[in-house]
Write an enzyme that holds these catalytic residues in place. Structure first.
Site, PDB file in Angstrom:
ATOM      1  N   ASN A  34       0.832  -1.203   0.000  1.00  0.00           N
ATOM      2  CA  ASN A  34       0.000   0.000   0.000  1.00  0.00           C
ATOM      3  C   ASN A  34       0.863   1.248   0.000  1.00  0.00           C
ATOM      4  O   ASN A  34       1.918   1.309   0.627  1.00  0.00           O
ATOM      5  CB  ASN A  34      -0.997   0.014   1.159  1.00  0.00           C
ATOM      6  CG  ASN A  34      -0.368  -0.171   2.521  1.00  0.00           C
ATOM      7  OD1 ASN A  34       0.662  -0.830   2.661  1.00  0.00           O
ATOM      8  ND2 ASN A  34      -0.970   0.415   3.542  1.00  0.00           N
ATOM      9  N   CYS A  58     -10.475  -4.391   1.227  1.00  0.00           N
ATOM     10  CA  CYS A  58     -11.498  -3.340   1.275  1.00  0.00           C
ATOM     11  C   CYS A  58     -12.454  -3.487   0.090  1.00  0.00           C
ATOM     12  O   CYS A  58     -12.171  -4.206  -0.874  1.00  0.00           O
ATOM     13  CB  CYS A  58     -10.853  -1.954   1.284  1.00  0.00           C
ATOM     14  SG  CYS A  58     -10.257  -1.414  -0.333  1.00  0.00           S
ATOM     15  N   GLU A  61       0.671   5.444   0.436  1.00  0.00           N
ATOM     16  CA  GLU A  61      -0.143   6.571   0.909  1.00  0.00           C
ATOM     17  C   GLU A  61       0.527   7.893   0.532  1.00  0.00           C
ATOM     18  O   GLU A  61       1.755   8.005   0.567  1.00  0.00           O
ATOM     19  CB  GLU A  61      -0.308   6.479   2.427  1.00  0.00           C
ATOM     20  CG  GLU A  61      -1.047   5.212   2.829  1.00  0.00           C
ATOM     21  CD  GLU A  61      -1.140   5.015   4.334  1.00  0.00           C
ATOM     22  OE1 GLU A  61      -0.591   5.850   5.085  1.00  0.00           O
ATOM     23  OE2 GLU A  61      -1.751   4.011   4.739  1.00  0.00           O
ATOM     24  N   GLU A 107      -3.269  -4.424  -2.934  1.00  0.00           N
ATOM     25  CA  GLU A 107      -3.858  -5.271  -3.975  1.00  0.00           C
ATOM     26  C   GLU A 107      -3.887  -4.523  -5.311  1.00  0.00           C
ATOM     27  O   GLU A 107      -3.606  -5.071  -6.384  1.00  0.00           O
ATOM     28  CB  GLU A 107      -5.299  -5.658  -3.623  1.00  0.00           C
ATOM     29  CG  GLU A 107      -5.463  -6.442  -2.332  1.00  0.00           C
ATOM     30  CD  GLU A 107      -5.664  -5.570  -1.090  1.00  0.00           C
ATOM     31  OE1 GLU A 107      -5.007  -4.504  -0.987  1.00  0.00           O
ATOM     32  OE2 GLU A 107      -6.447  -5.957  -0.217  1.00  0.00           O
TER      33      GLU A 107
HETATM   34  N1  THU Z   1      -5.303  -1.134   2.654  1.00  0.00           N
HETATM   35  C1  THU Z   1      -4.816  -2.040   1.767  1.00  0.00           C
HETATM   36  O1  THU Z   1      -3.671  -1.915   1.295  1.00  0.00           O
HETATM   37  N2  THU Z   1      -5.605  -3.073   1.394  1.00  0.00           N
HETATM   38  C2  THU Z   1      -6.852  -3.288   1.875  1.00  0.00           C
HETATM   39  O2  THU Z   1      -7.561  -4.154   1.385  1.00  0.00           O
HETATM   40  C3  THU Z   1      -7.311  -2.501   3.018  1.00  0.00           C
HETATM   41  C4  THU Z   1      -6.638  -1.182   3.178  1.00  0.00           C
HETATM   42  C5  THU Z   1      -4.433  -0.003   3.056  1.00  0.00           C
HETATM   43  C6  THU Z   1      -4.812   1.314   2.435  1.00  0.00           C
HETATM   44  C7  THU Z   1      -4.227   2.291   3.409  1.00  0.00           C
HETATM   45  O3  THU Z   1      -2.876   2.498   3.060  1.00  0.00           O
HETATM   46  C8  THU Z   1      -4.290   1.591   4.746  1.00  0.00           C
HETATM   47  O4  THU Z   1      -4.489   0.214   4.458  1.00  0.00           O
HETATM   48  C9  THU Z   1      -5.415   2.086   5.636  1.00  0.00           C
HETATM   49  O5  THU Z   1      -6.589   2.182   4.935  1.00  0.00           O
END
Ligand code: THU
Length: 234
Positions: free
Chosen positions: A145, A189, A147, A158
């Site tokens: 992930n 998510c 940000e 993902e």
């Molecule tokens: N996040 C993911 O990488 N995958 C998911 O399926 C759930 C959320 C990350 C996004 C963000 O960087 C952090 O988790 C909090 O939302």
């Protein structure tokens, strides 16, 4: 123009707009990260070409320094990354550039690989690292992930894996593994479920939980009654 600046726009996934978009992001290491537009039947989930390239670069522990457009980007978002990372615009790549190859083959212990991969997550804002390994016929494509200060422009692990894979020319996936060390039970998510459904509805998402247990779910079961109509195709 150097040989390396291959035309990657044909890797774009744009069945709805029919307007391919691509770019090459140069990292400070000299590695070049392809990025293409990845659309979704739910239009707002579309990943812009520059977003895909920048997330791929950052997710490899690299720093984006320049962008080269394979095809003009009309996503209207390029400016955010250009300004945030003060990206230079190039018309040719430096001679020592190397094309990023995300494929990892020969993984024996997927959980261990996911754990190591998490170190590449750029998640200072949430403090919630996530890693994913997308399985292709040739091996695994990693994702973490990413940000940004502008939260809505970041991507989940993902989706970084999906965008990366598509950017380098894969369009068929055999499954995905997902891991988040700070979660007792990792669960993708809603946006990622929708994106996974677009590309691999009949495949399995394997969730690697904190206690080393795993659960396996068909992507289609993760998105019951999802938005999947084909009628939006223009
Ligand atoms: N996040 C993911 O990488 N995958 C998911 O399926 C759930 C959320 C990350 C996004 C963000 O960087 C952090 O988790 C909090 O939302």
């Amino acid at each position: 123009m150097k040989e390396l600046s291959l035309d990657i726009s044909s890797n774009s996934y744009t069945p709805y707009s029919k307007k391919p978009e691509s770019c090459l992001i140069l990292g400070s290491s000299g590695v070049v990260y392809p990025g293409v537009r990845v659309e979704n039947i739910s239009f707002p989930l579309t990943i812009a070409a520059v977003q895909a390239g920048v997330c791929s670069c950052l997710g490899n522990g690299d720093e984006p320094v320049a962008v080269m457009d394979g095809k003009s980007n009309n996503d209207g978002l390029s400016e955010y990354w250009t300004q945030t990372f003060q990206l230079k615009t190039l018309d040719r790549l430096p001679d020592d550039s190397v094309l990023y190859d995300p494929l990892i083959d020969g993984i024996n212990d997927v959980t261990n690989q996911l754990k190591n991969l998490c170190e590449k997550s750029v998640s200072d804002r949430s403090g919630f690292p996530v890693s994913a390994l997308l399985e292709t016929k040739d091996g695994y494509i990693p994702g973490v992930n990413i940000e940004f200060e502008q939260w809505n422009l970041g991507l989940c692990a993902e989706r970084v894996a999906i965008a990366r894979a598509i950017s380098v020319g894969f369009n068929e996936f055999k499954g995905i593994h997902i891991y988040a060390p700070k979660s007792e039970f990792i669960s993708p998510c809603g946006a990622c479920r929708q994106v996974l459904y677009e590309f691999m509805p009949e495949q399995v998402a394997q969730l690697h939980h904190d206690d080393d247990s795993k659960s396996r779910h068909f992507v289609s079961h993760l998105l019951p009654n999802g938005f999947t109509t084909n009628s939006l195709k223009k």
